[in-house]
Design a protein around this motif. Structure first.
Motif, short mmCIF file in Angstrom:
data_model
loop_
_atom_site.label_atom_id
_atom_site.label_comp_id
_atom_site.label_asym_id
_atom_site.label_seq_id
_atom_site.Cartn_x
_atom_site.Cartn_y
_atom_site.Cartn_z
N ALA A 1 0.45 36.05 44.93
CA ALA A 1 0.86 34.80 45.00
C ALA A 1 1.12 34.68 46.42
O ALA A 1 1.08 33.50 46.91
CB ALA A 1 1.93 34.53 43.86
N PHE A 2 2.03 35.87 46.93
CA PHE A 2 2.75 35.44 48.06
C PHE A 2 1.73 35.73 49.42
O PHE A 2 1.55 34.70 50.33
CB PHE A 2 3.90 36.89 48.58
N LEU A 3 0.71 36.40 49.03
CA LEU A 3 -0.36 36.54 50.16
C LEU A 3 -1.43 35.22 50.16
O LEU A 3 -1.34 34.87 51.21
CB LEU A 3 -1.61 37.63 49.38
N MET A 4 -1.50 34.80 48.73
CA MET A 4 -2.29 33.46 48.71
C MET A 4 -1.54 32.31 49.53
O MET A 4 -2.17 31.55 50.26
CB MET A 4 -2.47 32.83 47.25
N ALA A 5 -0.28 32.30 49.43
CA ALA A 5 0.63 31.07 49.95
C ALA A 5 0.73 31.23 51.39
O ALA A 5 0.53 30.52 52.32
CB ALA A 5 2.00 31.01 49.35
N ARG A 6 1.18 32.70 51.87
CA ARG A 6 1.38 32.80 53.24
C ARG A 6 0.09 33.02 54.16
O ARG A 6 0.12 32.42 55.33
CB ARG A 6 2.17 34.15 53.40
N ASP A 7 -0.90 33.75 53.82
CA ASP A 7 -2.08 33.82 54.61
C ASP A 7 -3.19 32.98 54.33
O ASP A 7 -4.08 32.95 55.16
CB ASP A 7 -2.48 35.18 54.37
N PHE A 8 -3.20 32.05 53.16
CA PHE A 8 -4.34 31.21 52.90
C PHE A 8 -3.92 29.80 52.75
O PHE A 8 -4.52 28.93 52.62
CB PHE A 8 -5.07 31.69 51.67
N ALA B 1 10.32 39.73 40.97
CA ALA B 1 9.40 38.76 41.60
C ALA B 1 10.35 37.53 42.08
O ALA B 1 10.01 37.22 43.41
CB ALA B 1 8.15 38.27 40.92
N THR B 2 11.30 36.98 41.03
CA THR B 2 11.98 35.75 41.54
C THR B 2 12.81 36.25 43.04
O THR B 2 12.96 35.63 43.71
CB THR B 2 12.66 35.17 40.61
N GLN B 3 13.55 37.47 42.85
CA GLN B 3 14.19 37.83 43.94
C GLN B 3 13.34 38.04 45.25
O GLN B 3 13.63 37.57 46.38
CB GLN B 3 14.87 39.31 43.71
N LYS B 4 12.19 38.48 45.31
CA LYS B 4 11.37 38.63 46.27
C LYS B 4 10.87 37.32 46.87
O LYS B 4 10.92 37.00 48.02
CB LYS B 4 9.89 39.36 45.99
N LEU B 5 10.52 36.38 45.97
CA LEU B 5 10.31 34.89 46.36
C LEU B 5 11.34 34.32 47.34
O LEU B 5 10.95 33.76 48.11
CB LEU B 5 9.95 34.03 45.12
N GLU B 6 12.60 34.78 46.82
CA GLU B 6 13.82 34.06 47.40
C GLU B 6 13.68 34.42 48.75
O GLU B 6 14.20 33.90 49.70
CB GLU B 6 14.89 34.13 46.52
N SER B 7 13.49 35.83 48.95
CA SER B 7 13.68 36.53 50.52
C SER B 7 12.59 36.04 51.22
O SER B 7 12.47 36.31 52.52
CB SER B 7 13.89 37.88 50.12
N ARG B 8 11.52 35.66 50.60
CA ARG B 8 10.18 35.39 51.59
C ARG B 8 9.89 34.06 51.97
O ARG B 8 9.35 33.63 52.84
CB ARG B 8 8.84 35.67 50.76
#
Ligand SMILES: C[S@@+](CC[C@H](N)C(=O)[O-])C[C@H]1O[C@@H](n2cnc3c(N)ncnc32)[C@H](O)[C@@H]1O
Length: 259
Positions: free
Chosen positions: A65-72, A89-96
């Motif tokens: 999901a992070f790759l799709m949003a950030r790179d695509f 995953a939620t902690q990671k999303l907040e930090s990204r």
């Protein structure tokens, strides 16, 4: 054997410490073969325009999901049944800082009620946990907009009889596996079109070999290291032996779904 529940996943295969161990082998944010490299290749192969909407089924730690949003530039909704996975995953999303393009929620994908919503439904090595594949595929087909694409990888199996160690492995994990041919028939049965089932077992063997090399270099405490090494060596042997296969599946939702 019935469906895996949140409790069985969180208390066994996806205990917090197990997830974090797997992540070190698969690579940051991933709990599936090939980590970010294979995910990027598969996402690119969807050929989606920025802004397209994707459902990531069993999103795990959120890596795809992070790759799709950030790179695509895609907009992604991730769903996962495991509480431990979703918390991490939620902690990671907040930090990204990707909260404007990615939503994550805990839930069972069998209960999804989205209809004609997504340009693509994507899933990586999740459906092995799900017994009722006809229901799963009907739900996912409904979630796609007409012309939308389904892409997923999953653990599959060779024809029976299997070797005893593969039977024991599948039973101990509570996995529900199909041959690639049986899976393709289920996709057609769900009313999907342009169904492709590709045997990615050779890629699986290649990826397992690389992960094993990484594992040999990583520092774990001795017991973890021995059990991970044994597990990866056994997976490699079962894949080379033909019982354990890896499938890549693609299909398209036609304008009118039959079945
Ligand atoms: C092998 S992990 C893969 C995670 C992620 N797709 C990745 O590539 O890193 C399988 C995931 O499927 C999730 N899962 C299993 N059954 C599910 C269900 N019924 N609904 C949603 N997620 C499910 C698990 O909690 C787990 O996070």
């Amino acid at each position: 054997m019935g469906e895996n529940t949140q409790e069985t996943l969180d208390s066994a295969q996806y205990r917090r410490e197990s997830i974090l161990r797997y992540e070190r082998v698969y690579g940051e944010d991933f709990v599936s073969p090939g980590g970010a490299g294979i995910a990027r290749e598969l996402i690119a192969s969807l050929g989606l325009e920025p802004g397209a909407r994707v459902l990531d089924v069993g999103c795990g730690l959120g890596g795809s999901a992070f790759l799709m949003a950030r790179d695509f530039g895609l907009r992604v909704d991730g769903i996962d049944l495991s509480r431990n996975m979703l918390e991490l995953a939620t902690q990671k999303l907040e930090s990204r800082g990707l909260g404007d393009r990615v939503t994550l929620r805990r839930g069972d994908c069998l209960e999804l009620d989205a209809e004609d919503t997504y340009d693509a439904v994507y899933s990586r090595d999740v459906f092995l946990h799900i017994a009722d594949k006809p229901r799963l595929l009907r739900v996912l087909a409904r979630a796609l907009r007409p012309g939308g694409r389904l892409l997923f990888t999953d653990y599959c199996c060779g024809p029976k009889p299997w070797r005893d160690d593969f039977t024991a492995y599948v039973e101990s994990r509570g996995y529900h596996l199909h041959t690639l041919e049986a899976y393709a028939a289920l996709l057609i049965g769900a009313g999907l079109a342009r169904v492709e089932a590709e045997d990615w077992t050779p890629r699986f063997v290649e990826v397992l070999g690389r992960e094993l090399e990484r594992l040999e270099r990583l520092e774990f405490d001795a017991a973890d290291r021995d059990s991970l090494l044994a597990s990866w060596r056994q997976k490699l042997e079962r894949a080379r032996g033909g019982d354990h296969r890896w499938g890549l599946f693609r299909a398209v939702k036609p304008d009118v779904v039959e079945g």
